[in-house]
Design a protein around this motif. Structure first.
Motif, PDB file in Angstrom:
ATOM      1  N   ASN A   1     -13.982 -15.203 -24.868  1.00  0.00           N
ATOM      2  CA  ASN A   1     -14.162 -15.231 -23.415  1.00  0.00           C
ATOM      3  C   ASN A   1     -15.596 -14.834 -23.098  1.00  0.00           C
ATOM      4  OD1 ASN A   1     -13.958 -15.158 -20.650  1.00  0.00           O
ATOM      5  ND2 ASN A   1     -12.026 -14.040 -20.634  1.00  0.00           N
ATOM      6  N   VAL A   2     -16.464 -15.847 -23.019  1.00  0.00           N
ATOM      7  CA  VAL A   2     -17.904 -15.626 -22.850  1.00  0.00           C
ATOM      8  C   VAL A   2     -18.244 -15.699 -21.363  1.00  0.00           C
ATOM      9  CG1 VAL A   2     -20.208 -16.372 -23.526  1.00  0.00           C
ATOM     10  CG2 VAL A   2     -18.283 -16.647 -25.110  1.00  0.00           C
ATOM     11  N   THR A   3     -18.914 -14.687 -20.863  1.00  0.00           N
ATOM     12  CA  THR A   3     -19.191 -14.585 -19.433  1.00  0.00           C
ATOM     13  C   THR A   3     -20.623 -14.949 -19.057  1.00  0.00           C
ATOM     14  OG1 THR A   3     -19.707 -12.240 -19.720  1.00  0.00           O
ATOM     15  CG2 THR A   3     -17.443 -12.798 -19.114  1.00  0.00           C
ATOM     16  N   CYS A   4     -21.575 -14.813 -19.993  1.00  0.00           N
ATOM     17  CA  CYS A   4     -22.976 -15.016 -19.642  1.00  0.00           C
ATOM     18  C   CYS A   4     -23.796 -15.170 -20.922  1.00  0.00           C
ATOM     19  CB  CYS A   4     -23.504 -13.843 -18.810  1.00  0.00           C
ATOM     20  SG  CYS A   4     -23.119 -12.212 -19.499  1.00  0.00           S
ATOM     21  N   GLY A   5     -25.018 -15.679 -20.770  1.00  0.00           N
ATOM     22  CA  GLY A   5     -25.887 -15.844 -21.923  1.00  0.00           C
ATOM     23  C   GLY A   5     -27.347 -15.817 -21.523  1.00  0.00           C
ATOM     24  N   THR A   6     -28.232 -15.618 -22.503  1.00  0.00           N
ATOM     25  CA  THR A   6     -29.667 -15.603 -22.267  1.00  0.00           C
ATOM     26  C   THR A   6     -30.385 -16.040 -23.533  1.00  0.00           C
ATOM     27  OG1 THR A   6     -31.537 -14.224 -21.512  1.00  0.00           O
ATOM     28  CG2 THR A   6     -29.892 -13.153 -22.892  1.00  0.00           C
TER      29      THR A   6
ATOM     30  N   PHE B   1     -25.204 -13.444 -25.995  1.00  0.00           N
ATOM     31  CA  PHE B   1     -24.084 -13.776 -25.127  1.00  0.00           C
ATOM     32  C   PHE B   1     -23.306 -12.513 -24.778  1.00  0.00           C
ATOM     33  CE2 PHE B   1     -24.919 -17.580 -27.652  1.00  0.00           C
ATOM     34  CZ  PHE B   1     -25.009 -18.544 -26.666  1.00  0.00           C
ATOM     35  N   GLY B   2     -22.942 -12.402 -23.504  1.00  0.00           N
ATOM     36  CA  GLY B   2     -22.044 -11.347 -23.066  1.00  0.00           C
ATOM     37  C   GLY B   2     -20.629 -11.873 -22.987  1.00  0.00           C
ATOM     38  N   THR B   3     -19.669 -11.065 -23.401  1.00  0.00           N
ATOM     39  CA  THR B   3     -18.266 -11.468 -23.401  1.00  0.00           C
ATOM     40  C   THR B   3     -17.413 -10.386 -22.751  1.00  0.00           C
ATOM     41  OG1 THR B   3     -17.493 -10.463 -25.478  1.00  0.00           O
ATOM     42  CG2 THR B   3     -18.758 -12.515 -25.664  1.00  0.00           C
ATOM     43  N   GLN B   4     -16.125 -10.637 -22.730  1.00  0.00           N
ATOM     44  CA  GLN B   4     -15.185  -9.645 -22.227  1.00  0.00           C
ATOM     45  C   GLN B   4     -14.955  -8.518 -23.219  1.00  0.00           C
ATOM     46  OE1 GLN B   4     -13.515  -9.267 -19.308  1.00  0.00           O
ATOM     47  NE2 GLN B   4     -14.587 -10.977 -18.370  1.00  0.00           N
TER      48      GLN B   4
ATOM     49  N   ILE C   1     -26.451 -10.686 -18.322  1.00  0.00           N
ATOM     50  CA  ILE C   1     -27.270 -10.440 -19.504  1.00  0.00           C
ATOM     51  C   ILE C   1     -28.620 -11.122 -19.332  1.00  0.00           C
ATOM     52  CG2 ILE C   1     -26.439 -12.443 -20.786  1.00  0.00           C
ATOM     53  CD1 ILE C   1     -26.378 -10.600 -23.299  1.00  0.00           C
ATOM     54  N   LYS C   2     -29.700 -10.474 -19.797  1.00  0.00           N
ATOM     55  CA  LYS C   2     -31.045 -11.032 -19.654  1.00  0.00           C
ATOM     56  C   LYS C   2     -31.969 -10.450 -20.710  1.00  0.00           C
ATOM     57  CE  LYS C   2     -34.607 -13.105 -17.760  1.00  0.00           C
ATOM     58  NZ  LYS C   2     -34.733 -14.586 -17.727  1.00  0.00           N
ATOM     59  N   ILE C   3     -32.685 -11.335 -21.430  1.00  0.00           N
ATOM     60  CA  ILE C   3     -33.784 -10.927 -22.296  1.00  0.00           C
ATOM     61  C   ILE C   3     -35.067 -10.972 -21.468  1.00  0.00           C
ATOM     62  CG2 ILE C   3     -35.289 -11.792 -24.117  1.00  0.00           C
ATOM     63  CD1 ILE C   3     -33.255 -10.229 -25.397  1.00  0.00           C
ATOM     64  N   THR C   4     -35.817  -9.875 -21.450  1.00  0.00           N
ATOM     65  CA  THR C   4     -37.047  -9.826 -20.666  1.00  0.00           C
ATOM     66  C   THR C   4     -38.241 -10.280 -21.508  1.00  0.00           C
ATOM     67  OG1 THR C   4     -37.357  -7.491 -21.216  1.00  0.00           O
ATOM     68  CG2 THR C   4     -36.136  -8.001 -19.210  1.00  0.00           C
TER      69      THR C   4
ATOM     70  N   LEU D   1     -24.693 -21.531 -18.069  1.00  0.00           N
ATOM     71  CA  LEU D   1     -25.427 -22.556 -18.798  1.00  0.00           C
ATOM     72  C   LEU D   1     -26.766 -21.979 -19.223  1.00  0.00           C
ATOM     73  CD1 LEU D   1     -24.890 -25.650 -16.453  1.00  0.00           C
ATOM     74  CD2 LEU D   1     -23.570 -25.054 -18.488  1.00  0.00           C
ATOM     75  N   ILE D   2     -27.144 -22.193 -20.476  1.00  0.00           N
ATOM     76  CA  ILE D   2     -28.410 -21.698 -21.001  1.00  0.00           C
ATOM     77  C   ILE D   2     -29.134 -22.861 -21.669  1.00  0.00           C
ATOM     78  CG2 ILE D   2     -29.510 -20.002 -22.501  1.00  0.00           C
ATOM     79  CD1 ILE D   2     -25.854 -19.543 -21.800  1.00  0.00           C
ATOM     80  N   ILE D   3     -30.419 -23.047 -21.329  1.00  0.00           N
ATOM     81  CA  ILE D   3     -31.236 -24.088 -21.939  1.00  0.00           C
ATOM     82  C   ILE D   3     -32.223 -23.431 -22.894  1.00  0.00           C
ATOM     83  CG2 ILE D   3     -32.771 -26.038 -21.522  1.00  0.00           C
ATOM     84  CD1 ILE D   3     -30.151 -26.464 -20.159  1.00  0.00           C
ATOM     85  N   ASP D   4     -32.266 -23.883 -24.147  1.00  0.00           N
ATOM     86  CA  ASP D   4     -33.228 -23.310 -25.074  1.00  0.00           C
ATOM     87  C   ASP D   4     -34.513 -24.142 -25.077  1.00  0.00           C
ATOM     88  OD1 ASP D   4     -32.873 -25.532 -26.760  1.00  0.00           O
ATOM     89  OD2 ASP D   4     -31.502 -24.482 -28.099  1.00  0.00           O
ATOM     90  N   ASP D   5     -35.485 -23.786 -25.919  1.00  0.00           N
ATOM     91  CA  ASP D   5     -36.779 -24.467 -25.882  1.00  0.00           C
ATOM     92  C   ASP D   5     -36.758 -25.828 -26.558  1.00  0.00           C
ATOM     93  OD1 ASP D   5     -36.597 -23.572 -28.483  1.00  0.00           O
ATOM     94  OD2 ASP D   5     -38.206 -22.093 -28.301  1.00  0.00           O
ATOM     95  N   GLN D   6     -35.609 -26.234 -27.091  1.00  0.00           N
ATOM     96  CA  GLN D   6     -35.412 -27.582 -27.606  1.00  0.00           C
ATOM     97  C   GLN D   6     -34.606 -28.440 -26.634  1.00  0.00           C
ATOM     98  OE1 GLN D   6     -36.919 -28.483 -30.581  1.00  0.00           O
ATOM     99  NE2 GLN D   6     -37.792 -26.417 -30.382  1.00  0.00           N
ATOM    100  N   ASP D   7     -34.393 -27.917 -25.426  1.00  0.00           N
ATOM    101  CA  ASP D   7     -33.561 -28.557 -24.401  1.00  0.00           C
ATOM    102  C   ASP D   7     -32.119 -28.749 -24.859  1.00  0.00           C
ATOM    103  OD1 ASP D   7     -35.140 -28.692 -22.151  1.00  0.00           O
ATOM    104  OD2 ASP D   7     -36.073 -30.577 -22.721  1.00  0.00           O
ATOM    105  N   GLN D   8     -31.679 -27.918 -25.768  1.00  0.00           N
ATOM    106  CA  GLN D   8     -30.261 -27.874 -26.094  1.00  0.00           C
ATOM    107  C   GLN D   8     -29.554 -27.061 -25.011  1.00  0.00           C
ATOM    108  OE1 GLN D   8     -30.000 -27.975 -30.870  1.00  0.00           O
ATOM    109  NE2 GLN D   8     -31.014 -26.168 -30.073  1.00  0.00           N
TER     110      GLN D   8
END
Length: 403
Positions: free
Chosen positions: A34-39, A48-51, A81-84, A299-306
């Motif tokens: 149960n994934v709630t967020c990602g960065t 990824f943040g989960t329950q 969740i956030k990576i600065t 939704l998270i976009i990486d630097d390869q546009d994945q």
């Protein structure tokens, strides 16, 4: 034809290469499905943040963090969740916010100056400050001190559940009940249904290169121009069975090719997926295409546009998606009548070669294969079907309705 075009997605490929789905669950090392967020951290690393804790993925291995292994983490239920920019990890919970730096957890609550312990969103501004969206307002941390804002400062009721910044570094905030808000670092200006917004429950805001605001709400997307005036709405990015049309947006984000990705979930239908807008039309992806589950959270976009899709069933990574549909390809294919109760006729403008069509049901089962231009659906029940039409070096995916 405009309605049909909204159901059409063209892949311009030389080897019939389409999008690829790679799915990850707890069986692969994720701490909880149960994934709630990602960065995205960079260099192929995601968090990824989960329950039930936090997972770090380096492209090969998973590393998990929970209160059982990291006693200073305040809670396992991660809401944001956030990576600065300096590599610190910030995570939100219902009991405060925590920073992970140099392998040490430091947590903040209202007793430290945080406005509300119930965290909804975390973002960083260009000046390095940490912005915290909360159930009752907004808190900003400058590295030493907290500044808080709430109803008395001009924020609407509903808290702040999304934060982003425009090209002037002004903040744009999504409210749980009050619309979306422009904050120029001095004043709050609220935009809601009275200004053309589809719904005052705002779950996401994406700002394009023209400084237009694409506002995702519980009824769809509203676009506001660079003068912050309403321009248009989208409510059918993800096709639903009639009479359902409205698409509740969970998140939306542009990739580096200016493709807009939208996460959608309709709770009363238990139906959801991801829609992509390429500037010409919408295409959607769901479990029949390989998506791991319908309940989209981030939704998270990486630097390869994945595109990394966080769901309540795990994570899907979408790769190898074409970037655009050129003008020369618009309206080349038509399928009519749509909806139909029996036969469909397939027509491709300025093409006289071989056509190969496969018919799939809504969950991805292949029902028939044909090289004919008339396709018989009379033996199938009412619902949505997908046609994959290959001709020349082009593969098209079309949704049709059997009524």
């Amino acid at each position: 034809m405009k309605y049909l075009k909204a159901l059409l997605y063209t892949l311009i490929v030389s080897n019939f290469v389409g999008q690829t789905f790679t799915n990850f669950t707890s069986a692969d090392g994720l701490v909880d499905d149960n994934v709630t967020c990602g960065t995205y951290q960079g260099n192929g690393i995601l968090w990824f943040g989960t329950q039930n804790g936090i997972s770090k993925f380096d492209g090969v291995n998973w590393t998990n963090f929970t209160t059982f292994t990291d006693s200073n983490l305040i809670s396992n239920t991660i809401t944001a969740i956030k990576i600065t920019n300096n590599g610190d990890l910030w995570v939100g919970t219902d009991f405060g916010v925590c920073k992970y730096a140099d392998s040490i957890w430091t947590c903040f609550t209202t007793s430290d100056g945080l406005g509300d312990d119930r965290i909804k969103y975390i973002e960083q501004s260009a000046d390095g400050r940490i912005w915290i969206g909360e159930y009752d307002g907004l808190s900003i941390y400058d590295g030493s001190n907290w500044t808080t804002y709430n109803l008395t400062d001009g924020l609407p009721f509903g808290g702040i559940q999304y934060i982003t910044f425009d090209n002037n570094d002004d903040a744009w905030l999504g409210s749980g009940f009050g619309g979306f808000i422009h904050f120029d670092h001095t004043n709050f200006t609220v935009y809601n249904a009275n200004d053309g917004l589809l719904n005052n429950i705002v779950n996401g805001i994406a700002i394009d290169s023209q400084n237009k605001k694409w506002v995702g709400s519980s009824s769809g997307i509203s676009i506001f121009d660079n003068q912050n005036l309403w321009e248009k709405n989208y409510t059918m990015m993800y096709l639903l069975p009639p009479p359902d049309t409205l698409n509740p947006v969970m998140d939306l984000v542009f990739d580096s090719q200016n493709l807009l990705w939208v996460g959608i979930y309709v709770d009363y239908l238990l139906d959801g997926g991801v829609a992509m807008y390429n500037g010409y039309n919408w295409v959607d992806f769901n479990m029949s295409d390989g998506l791991i589950g319908p309940v989209i959270s981030d939704l998270i976009i990486d630097d390869q546009d994945q595109v990394w899709v966080a769901t309540s069933s795990g994570i899907s990574k979408i790769t190898e998606v074409p970037a655009y549909l050129p003008n020369s390809m618009e309206d080349q294919i038509s399928i009519f009548p749509n909806p139909t109760n029996e036969n469909l006729t397939l027509s491709i403008e300025n093409y006289n070669g071989d056509i190969h069509t496969e018919v799939y049901d809504a969950i991805g089962n292949k029902l028939q294969t044909t090289n004919e231009t008339i396709i018989n659906l009379s033996n199938y029940s009412k619902g949505i079907y997908v046609l994959k039409v290959a001709y020349g070096n082009i593969l098209e995916k079309v949704k049709v309705i059997k009524d």
